[in-house]
Design an enzyme around this catalytic site. Structure first.
Site, PDB file in Angstrom:
ATOM      1  N   GLN A 549       0.823  -1.201   0.000  1.00  0.00           N
ATOM      2  CA  GLN A 549       0.000   0.000   0.000  1.00  0.00           C
ATOM      3  C   GLN A 549       0.859   1.254   0.000  1.00  0.00           C
ATOM      4  O   GLN A 549       0.498   2.261  -0.613  1.00  0.00           O
ATOM      5  CB  GLN A 549      -0.921   0.003   1.222  1.00  0.00           C
ATOM      6  CG  GLN A 549      -2.011   1.042   1.192  1.00  0.00           C
ATOM      7  CD  GLN A 549      -3.050   0.776   0.106  1.00  0.00           C
ATOM      8  OE1 GLN A 549      -3.260  -0.375  -0.270  1.00  0.00           O
ATOM      9  NE2 GLN A 549      -3.672   1.827  -0.392  1.00  0.00           N
ATOM     10  N   GLU A 550       1.984   1.188   0.684  1.00  0.00           N
ATOM     11  CA  GLU A 550       2.857   2.356   0.791  1.00  0.00           C
ATOM     12  C   GLU A 550       3.712   2.575  -0.464  1.00  0.00           C
ATOM     13  O   GLU A 550       3.855   3.710  -0.921  1.00  0.00           O
ATOM     14  CB  GLU A 550       3.779   2.202   2.014  1.00  0.00           C
ATOM     15  CG  GLU A 550       3.067   2.314   3.358  1.00  0.00           C
ATOM     16  CD  GLU A 550       2.629   3.738   3.664  1.00  0.00           C
ATOM     17  OE1 GLU A 550       3.053   4.672   2.951  1.00  0.00           O
ATOM     18  OE2 GLU A 550       1.854   3.931   4.616  1.00  0.00           O
ATOM     19  N   SER A 551       4.297   1.500  -0.998  1.00  0.00           N
ATOM     20  CA  SER A 551       5.306   1.688  -2.050  1.00  0.00           C
ATOM     21  C   SER A 551       5.177   0.750  -3.238  1.00  0.00           C
ATOM     22  O   SER A 551       5.974   0.849  -4.180  1.00  0.00           O
ATOM     23  CB  SER A 551       6.699   1.479  -1.448  1.00  0.00           C
ATOM     24  OG  SER A 551       6.862   0.121  -1.035  1.00  0.00           O
ATOM     25  N   TYR A 677      -7.191   3.442   3.189  1.00  0.00           N
ATOM     26  CA  TYR A 677      -5.885   2.855   3.516  1.00  0.00           C
ATOM     27  C   TYR A 677      -6.060   1.592   4.361  1.00  0.00           C
ATOM     28  O   TYR A 677      -5.532   0.525   4.035  1.00  0.00           O
ATOM     29  CB  TYR A 677      -5.062   3.901   4.275  1.00  0.00           C
ATOM     30  CG  TYR A 677      -3.668   3.490   4.687  1.00  0.00           C
ATOM     31  CD1 TYR A 677      -2.604   3.575   3.794  1.00  0.00           C
ATOM     32  CD2 TYR A 677      -3.401   3.066   5.981  1.00  0.00           C
ATOM     33  CE1 TYR A 677      -1.317   3.235   4.181  1.00  0.00           C
ATOM     34  CE2 TYR A 677      -2.119   2.726   6.383  1.00  0.00           C
ATOM     35  CZ  TYR A 677      -1.075   2.818   5.478  1.00  0.00           C
ATOM     36  OH  TYR A 677       0.201   2.482   5.874  1.00  0.00           O
TER      37      TYR A 677
END
Length: 696
Positions: A549-551, A677
């Site tokens: 989800q972040e990168s 998120y």
């Protein structure tokens, strides 16, 4: 039900004491079924090869309902045993009051029986992390006297089971009230026995667990919950106090179970209820046609169309993956989902149990064999051959009809959790003779493999539809309106080509599917993630889901605000944690997990482990201050400040509105971002957990 222990004959052994085994000839406690005595920790249990689960005998003798707590706990305990390489053995105890005594005497290894954690019990046994939460509630007749408080119980009788936490609570809250008469009940009764006594007029009200009544209301209309007594309390499993290794492994397992479990509340309401819940629950299967994980993204023909349908209703989508094909209709009827989207063929048997939408797809059932076989001209060519099929599939009915017509073929049942694409693969390898597949599935398989072929088309094209409960006409109408608009439209045609006709894309997606590639590898960073997740007490698959989800697993990723690396940690945070440089994959993973550990302790320890995790993820995205603002606002809005989904997340969305954020300590927040998120990470994590079920 939950027991209240009386006298214990055995003393508590120190946690660091050596495991000991009592002689097998030692007398057993009354009520427990005969068996051997074992009081050792996990190592001793593994030597025995069995994991003994203490349950109440009455609970073992009735037909369980979907979502029923006793049944859920029993199945969870059985799965734990199998994961540890042990044979699960149920040990029924006739009396609730004997469950903990049997545990301490070594007649079982765990009590899994909807057991409330109380101070007195905690002095005698070890408890796992919470399996669930509950409140004692006052239950009465649906058409009987209406009560809202203890004062309203004046002049009434209340049925309470002896030797339970109900009894303990009644003695502290009701026994001192002269106007309330407590009717002692036998502690061997089931919940339905107690409710039947209520309906029979033996007492005016009864005490029950809220989580049990959540299930009862799905099949009984003669009783209802009036109000709660006391605070919400955790339910947990009990182990002997000298079993620290067993407790550790159970806690690891239950943490994962809490994070991956879908909401167990059964809902059978029509469209209005779905809109009130703001969630559409869609039952499906994990396969290339419906719903699968591709490099961290959830995709699939049915998934994308179900998501579009949910958006048209103004609700969120929740996919509910069935363990096998035959369980989908029972799950729908029991309220575990709102509809089925799984290329389901309408058959007479199915139409008697569910309502189908208008057709949205047509396919021809086709006999599939190896590529070196000659084509078949008619069904008689199947004589002497064997068809390998799921008994629950429409293919089985088609094959049975051929047999009835005189075709001399053999039907071989395949387990109902095996997908058609895997059956085709077994045909290609020679493990199976022949099978039947829908034409669109065969078409997709032929885009990347040349070792199978369609040998014979069976009859005219058959139709597929979404399925809903028969008493949900509004939802059925909405699905029909959706398909009237979408079927063979631009969006539909693009999706169909993407999933069933685009050769290069299908091959690419197949190579990126973890369940197909195998080996349990989810990303290039699995081993690194395992190391630091284990160090800080996290499930590595949850961290990996957050990392994507972040990168999207890019170690060189840098956000517009300067966050760096796999876990997108801000440079200032990295410095405060003493971890730099953040473009080093190992440093970034360590920093992200360490920061999650710091966030986890910013929320009350009394919170269930899953709620603590959802709050921590929201704080990772939006900041602790905004999450605390949302919890306060949730309470002001009459929502539960201790639950993220459906409660605090709703308050978080309100903090984008000036009407609410001007009264919040930390002001405005783009609430949609942390809400999405957390949901994306949860859904991806659940997919990861299904694909790689066993933690190292």
């Amino acid at each position: 039900m939950r027991l209240l222990t009386t006298a214990f004959a055995l003393s508590v052994i120190l946690l660091n004491a050596c495991s000991s085994e009592a002689p097998e000839s030692e007398a057993e406690l009354p009520g427990a079924q005969p068996g051997y005595i074992e009081t050792g920790d996990l190592e001793a249990i593994k030597k025995r090869g069995e994991f003994r689960i203490l349950v109440h005998q009455a609970a073992d003798d009735y037909l369980p309902r979907a979502g029923y707590p006793l049944d859920i706990e029993q199945r969870m305990a059985e799965r734990f045993a199998r994961e540890e390489g042990l044979k699960p053995v149920l040990v029924p105890v006739a009396n609730y009051g004997g469950l903990l005594e049997a545990l301490l005497a070594g007649q079982g290894d765990v009590v899994a029986a909807n057991l409330t954690v109380t101070p007195s019990r905690s002095e005698k046994v070890g408890f796992t992390i919470g399996v669930d939460e509950t409140r004692e509630v006052v239950v009465g007749l649906s058409e009987g006297p209406q009560v809202r408080s203890l004062e309203d119980l004046g002049g009434h009788t209340v049925g309470v089971m002896r030797d339970t936490s109900f009894w303990e609570l009644s003695q502290s809250l009701l026994a001192g009230r002269d106007e309330v008469s407590i009717v002692p009940l036998d502690p061997t009764l089931t919940s339905d026995d107690v409710l039947d006594g209520l309906v029979a007029g033996k007492y005016d009200f009864a005490l029950q667990d809220s989580n049990v009544m959540d299930v009862v209301r799905t099949y009984r209309e003669d009783v209802k919950t009036h109000f709660a007594l006391g605070e919400e309390r955790p339910l947990a499993w009990a182990v002997r106090p000298d079993s620290p290794e067993l407790l550790k492994e159970l806690n690891r397992y239950l943490t994962r179970e809490r994070l991956t479990r879908a909401e167990v509340d059964a809902h059978t309401e029509d469209l209005e209820g779905i809109r009130e819940r703001r969630v559409l629950r869609v039952i499906t299967r994990n396969n290339a046609a419906n719903y699968y994980l591709y490099r961290g993204e959830l995709v699939g023909f049915e998934y994308e169309l179900a998501r579009r349908f949910a958006e048209s209703l103004g609700v969120r989508l929740q996919m509910v993956v069935a363990d096998n094909h035959e369980s989908m209709i029972p799950m729908l009827r029991e309220g575990q989902g709102d509809m089925i989207a799984s290329f389901m063929t309408r058959t007479e048997g199915r139409q008697s149990r569910v309502a189908f939408s208008r057709p949205y797809h047509y396919a021809t059932e086709t006999v599939v064999g190896r590529a070196d076989e000659p084509a078949m001209d008619n069904p008689e060519a199947l004589s002497g051959r064997t068809l390998h099929l799921r008994r629950s599939s429409s293919y089985w009915e088609t094959a049975e009809a051929l047999v009835d017509e005189g075709v001399d073929l053999t039907l071989e049942a395949v387990p109902s959790n095996v997908e058609t694409e895997e059956i085709i693969a077994r045909v290609a390898r020679g493990a199976y003779d022949l099978t039947i597949a829908d034409s669109h599935i065969l078409e997709s398989e032929l885009t990347w493999r040349d070792d199978i072929q369609g040998l014979l088309s069976l009859g005219e094209p058959i139709s597929h539809g979404w399925a809903v409960r028969q008493d949900n006409p509004e939802l059925l109408e909405a699905t029909n309106e959706f398909w009237n608009s979408e079927y063979r439209g631009l969006h539909y045609n693009i999706l169909y080509k993407r999933y069933f006709q685009d050769d290069s894309r299908i091959r690419k997606h197949r190579d990126g599917r973890v369940d197909v590639v195998g080996g349990g590898q989810l990303s290039p960073w699995d081993d690194l993630t395992r190391t630091y997740a284990e160090q800080y007490g996290f499930d590595w698959r949850l961290v990996l889901s957050q990392m994507y989800q972040e990168s999207e697993f890019d170690p060189n990723a840098t956000s517009w605000v300067g966050a760096k690396g796999l876990m997108q940690v801000m440079p200032r945070t990295g410095q405060e944690l003493g971890l730099t440089p953040l473009d080093d994959p190992e440093v970034s993973v360590h920093a992200g997990v360490k920061y999650m550990e710091w966030l986890r302790h910013r929320f009350p320890e009394r919170l269930p482990v899953d709620e603590q995790m959802w709050f921590s993820l929201a704080a990772y995205n939006a900041g602790v201050g905004h999450v605390r603002d949302a919890r306060r606002l949730a309470e002001q809005q009459g929502l539960d400040p201790d639950r993220w989904f459906g409660n605090v997340e709703e308050a978080m969305l309100l903090l984008s509105d000036p009407q609410y954020h001007r009264h919040a300590r930390f002001g405005f927040v783009r609430g949609r971002e942390p809400v999405n998120y957390v949901r994306h990470i949860r859904d991806r994590y659940r997919a990861y957990a299904r694909l790689v079920e066993r933690e190292p």
